[in-house]
Design a protein around this motif. Structure first.
Motif, short mmCIF file in Angstrom:
data_model
loop_
_atom_site.label_atom_id
_atom_site.label_comp_id
_atom_site.label_asym_id
_atom_site.label_seq_id
_atom_site.Cartn_x
_atom_site.Cartn_y
_atom_site.Cartn_z
N MET A 1 0.98 -1.26 -0.08
CA MET A 1 -0.02 0.31 0.00
C MET A 1 0.67 0.82 0.16
O MET A 1 2.09 1.39 0.80
N GLU A 2 0.46 2.82 -0.38
CA GLU A 2 0.83 3.44 -0.45
C GLU A 2 1.29 3.74 0.74
O GLU A 2 -0.24 3.88 1.35
N GLY A 3 2.68 5.05 1.19
CA GLY A 3 1.84 6.83 1.72
C GLY A 3 1.74 7.63 1.82
O GLY A 3 2.63 8.04 0.64
N PHE A 4 1.19 8.29 2.23
CA PHE A 4 1.33 9.60 1.74
C PHE A 4 0.66 10.97 3.54
O PHE A 4 0.44 10.41 4.04
N GLY A 5 1.72 11.64 2.64
CA GLY A 5 1.63 12.74 4.21
C GLY A 5 0.33 13.15 3.90
O GLY A 5 0.40 14.63 5.40
N VAL A 6 0.03 13.72 2.87
CA VAL A 6 -1.73 13.66 2.58
C VAL A 6 -1.43 15.14 2.84
O VAL A 6 -2.19 16.09 1.98
N HIS A 7 -0.81 16.37 3.95
CA HIS A 7 -0.41 17.94 4.30
C HIS A 7 0.38 18.34 3.31
O HIS A 7 1.40 18.16 2.84
N ALA A 8 0.77 19.90 3.06
CA ALA A 8 1.53 20.24 2.23
C ALA A 8 2.64 21.30 2.96
O ALA A 8 2.29 21.33 4.26
N PHE A 9 4.00 20.34 2.46
CA PHE A 9 4.43 20.23 4.26
C PHE A 9 5.93 21.85 3.61
O PHE A 9 5.48 22.28 1.78
N ARG A 10 6.58 22.15 4.14
CA ARG A 10 7.81 23.13 2.98
C ARG A 10 9.10 22.52 3.38
O ARG A 10 9.88 21.91 3.95
N PHE A 11 9.47 22.66 2.11
CA PHE A 11 11.34 22.73 2.62
C PHE A 11 11.94 23.26 2.27
O PHE A 11 11.92 24.57 1.88
N VAL A 12 13.13 23.59 3.19
CA VAL A 12 13.73 25.03 3.41
C VAL A 12 15.30 24.33 2.83
O VAL A 12 16.05 23.64 3.48
N ASN A 13 15.41 25.37 1.93
CA ASN A 13 17.76 24.67 2.18
C ASN A 13 17.49 25.77 2.92
O ASN A 13 17.52 27.36 3.27
N GLU A 14 19.40 25.50 2.75
CA GLU A 14 20.55 26.40 3.45
C GLU A 14 20.60 28.31 2.73
O GLU A 14 20.80 28.66 3.63
N GLU A 15 19.79 28.76 2.35
CA GLU A 15 19.61 29.80 1.68
C GLU A 15 18.22 29.97 1.47
O GLU A 15 18.38 31.60 1.81
N GLY A 16 18.01 29.76 2.56
CA GLY A 16 16.39 29.82 3.11
C GLY A 16 14.82 30.15 1.85
O GLY A 16 14.38 30.55 2.49
N LYS A 17 15.30 29.04 0.83
CA LYS A 17 14.45 28.96 -0.12
C LYS A 17 13.99 28.27 0.23
O LYS A 17 14.22 26.97 0.49
N ALA A 18 12.40 28.68 -0.16
CA ALA A 18 10.90 27.43 0.49
C ALA A 18 10.24 26.54 -0.90
O ALA A 18 10.26 27.56 -2.41
N HIS A 19 10.07 24.79 -0.84
CA HIS A 19 9.05 25.29 -1.96
C HIS A 19 8.05 24.20 -0.93
O HIS A 19 8.42 23.42 0.41
N PHE A 20 6.71 24.04 -1.61
CA PHE A 20 5.75 23.30 -1.02
C PHE A 20 6.68 21.75 -1.38
O PHE A 20 6.77 21.64 -2.33
#
Length: 694
Positions: free
Chosen positions: A227-246
């Motif tokens: 079975m698959e697994g899903f985090g369901v929610h939108a989270f953020r990744f943030v890199n060393e430069e402070g740039k974020a992605h959903f």
């Protein structure tokens, strides 16, 4: 074959013991009781553990019997409150490794170096049922992973369905109260098929998309491993430069996503309510790795409003055709727990357990969940120190001024327990973000304090229609049958009609079709404006492999030794476990005198316990065996499973005159390479859903 399986299990257990100190978290393991002397909890050696201390052989028990009091007191208090949801769970240990560094997207250290193995602990669970319920109800499944990283524990709390019932956590008590057994009589257990739940659905139409998933095959997985697994929610990744992605997290099972047949799931609930947990335990115990690939969908911040849905709405998916899943690592589960209570039951997960480089979005459901997880552990695990329980303890050091409380294990030295302080040189000191300290992503937020939801959250049916459009024809038929079953258990006719009318907004023909069975009024036709489909949503497009599948080998005395030997060896080579089923346990003798051991009988294990069936039969089979074998074949046929027959098995199959004998059925006078290849390919196919049933 049985000897090979036993040998494989023993070898794997030895391998785990030898490697545990290097590969696993040693603080989870404690000495066992083998070859030990009996003591009290204080270490006092005891000479007797069979009789209480009494005044004479027939006299009263004495209160001074400290050994009795200690033993009984512990027993009386050894149960803890079960989880309100996800109470029935099962878990395993393993590790996670990257395919490639995720440094462009996140500064999380465990996602930087492909050479690093991060220990993990994963708990799978059903949602609705109590601890003693069955593994196979129609239900969502939990998929919670604890990563023991050098920066602290990171918990990825996921489900096997990518959307949720509600958009705001303030409604969580309501949906749980509605789906749980009804409060006046505590009936029914572990099912949504009753009035209060469907009444709630009819009054909360944001749940339409989740209901479509719940009525689909996704709600009755073949195993936790598939079975698959899903985090369901939108989270953020943030890199060393402070740039974020959903981002949205995805676990993809290497074996593909596969399901049980509904009738099969119901029968398994009675014959083997531990089917899914037994499958996970046995697979690992035999030395087979359980593997999932981890990936994320990534959306740049500038594209937050570029879609025809709100990406922060937990009742919505990000279609994979529009936002592809980037697979960047693999998790391998390879060690069973040593003690169910100490590990599986005491494990405490929390979506707020994050590390630098992973942050939250403004998903309103996620924001409210960040409160409830800690709150519930305080009651369930008896106080604020549940993080010190070995299964929850991080592998990195932790220092703060938190003291005391129930079950405190750490012995803190010194007199200082406050911040700021001069007496201890302001230690422990905060760490700057540049040096690895966690700092929340800075986002400008403006708005009035209101109890309201954005207009962008008000489309409740478009993605439910997308899901329906994406299903294969067999999957659509399964959804219709699920609606008929669930709503057929509802006693209130008004609720049934409201659901039919509600789901006409998803697809009028679908609602009309299941509404007929319920004797409901045909709903008003709705103009269907969503014609798009998402192939990623259909299990027809999942990977299909034979690895770790289980095939029943049905034999009686007098079977063809050469045919069975060739078939079993071909299955073993393909990674399929072959298990002999007969009318008795013990050795079954071939016509040429060879023997093979049967560890399963028609009574203990029906075809529901296996993925495929091979029937050779046996020249010495009596009438009762023939009847049982025919029933075994018929049940496997009814559940769309691969069937292979030779010799007497071919006669028994031919006599049943199935409506569709050419779909997933291999029949031959003898075994050859073509026969075994077809059988292995059929096992990999999992089911033949288009098979016409009698």
């Amino acid at each position: 074959m049985a000897e090979k399986v036993d040998e494989k299990i023993n070898d794997n257990r030895k391998k785990i013991d030898e490697n545990s100190k290097n590969e696993q978290l040693e603080n989870f393991r404690s000495t066992d009781n083998e070859n030990k002397e009996l003591t009290t909890n204080q270490g006092l050696k005891m000479a007797e553990d069979e009789f209480s201390l009494t005044a004479g052989e027939r006299g009263p028990t004495l209160i001074e019997d400290f050994h009795f009091r200690e033993k009984m007191t512990h027993f009386d208090h050894e149960r803890i409150p079960e989880r309100v949801v996800h109470a029935r769970g099962f878990a395993a240990h393993g590790h996670f490794k990257l395919y490639e560094s995720m440094k462009p997207y996140t500064k999380a250290k465990f996602l930087q170096d492909p050479k690093v193995k991060t220990p993990v602990f994963v708990r799978f669970s059903t949602v609705v049922g109590q601890r003693g319920s069955k593994d196979t109800p129609r239900d969502a499944r939990g998929f919670a992973t604890k990563f023991y990283t050098e920066e602290g524990n990171y918990d990825l709390v996921a489900n096997n369905i990518p959307v949720f019932f509600i958009q705001d956590g303030i409604k969580f008590p309501d949906v749980v109260h509605a789906i749980k057994p009804e409060p006046h009589n505590e009936i029914p257990q572990a099912t949504a098929a009753h009035d209060t739940f469907w009444d709630w659905v009819s009054q909360n139409q944001e749940t339409a998309h989740m209901i479509m998933w719940l009525m689909s095959d996704r709600a009755i997985p073949r195993s936790f491993r598939m079975m698959e697994g899903f985090g369901v929610h939108a989270f953020r990744f943030v890199n060393e430069e402070g740039k974020a992605h959903f981002v949205k997290f995805h676990w993809k099972p290497v074996l593909g996503t596969h399901s049980l047949a509904w009738d099969e799931a119901e029968k398994l609930g009675g014959k083997d309510p531990d089917f899914n947990r037994r499958d996970l335990w046995d697979t690992i115990d035999m030395g087979n790795d359980v593997e999932f690939e981890l990936g994320v969908q990534i959306i740049e911040e500038k594209d937050e409003f570029a879609f025809d849905f709100d990406i922060l709405d937990s009742t919505k998916i990000w279609p994979e055709e529009d936002v592809p899943v980037k697979l960047f690592g693999k998790m391998t589960l390879n060690r069973n727990v040593d003690n169910f209570f100490a590990e599986t039951e005491q494990a405490a997960f929390h979506p707020g357990n994050v590390v630098p480089g992973i942050d939250f979005s403004n998903d309103p459901l996620l924001q409210t969940r960040l409160f409830s997880y800690t709150d519930t552990q305080l009651l369930r695990l008896g106080g604020p120190n549940f993080h010190e329980i070995p299964i929850n303890r991080p592998v990195c050091p932790f220092f703060n001024h938190q003291r005391d409380g129930f079950h405190r294990q750490t012995i803190n030295k010194g007199k200082v327990a406050h911040h700021k302080n001069a007496m201890a040189n302001n230690s422990p000191q905060p760490v700057s973000e540049e040096n690895g300290g966690y700092a929340h992503y800075q986002e400008k937020v403006e708005g009035r304090k209101v109890r309201a939801r954005s207009e962008s959250f008000k489309d409740h049916f478009s993605q439910a229609t997308l899901f329906w459009n994406s299903m294969s024809e067999p999957e659509k038929q399964h959804i219709l049958k699920a609606f008929r079953f669930e709503l057929g258990k509802v006693k209130d006719k008004d609720i049934q009609q409201k659901i039919v009318d509600m789901f006409a907004n998803v697809d009028t023909e679908m609602a009309t079709e299941f509404g007929k069975t319920l004797n409901c009024t045909t709903p008003e036709p709705k103009k269907q404006t969503i014609t798009k489909s998402s192939p990623a949503l259909s299990q027809e497009n999942t990977p299909k492999k034979p690895n770790t599948r289980k095939a029943a080998i049905v034999l009686a005395d007098g079977f063809n030794g050469d045919d069975v030997k060739t078939t079993v060896e071909a299955l073993h080579t393909a990674g399929v476990t072959a298990a002999v089923v007969s009318d008795k346990l013990g050795p079954i003798k071939a016509a040429d005198g060879r023997e093979i051991e049967a560890k399963h009988t028609f009574l203990t294990d029906g075809s529901i316990a296996f993925d495929a069936v091979y029937v050779d039969g046996g020249a010495n089979a009596d009438k009762k065996f023939e009847e049982d074998a025919k029933m075994f074949i018929k049940e496997a046929y009814t559940h769309y499973k691969p069937i292979a027959v030779t010799n007497e098995g071919k006669q028994w199959l031919d006599s049943q005159q199935f409506a569709d004998p050419n779909t997933g059925i291999m029949s031959s006078e003898s075994v050859n390479n073509e026969f075994t290849t077809q059988f292995v390919d059929a096992i990999a196919n999992h089911r033949f859903w288009t098979r016409q049933l009698v």
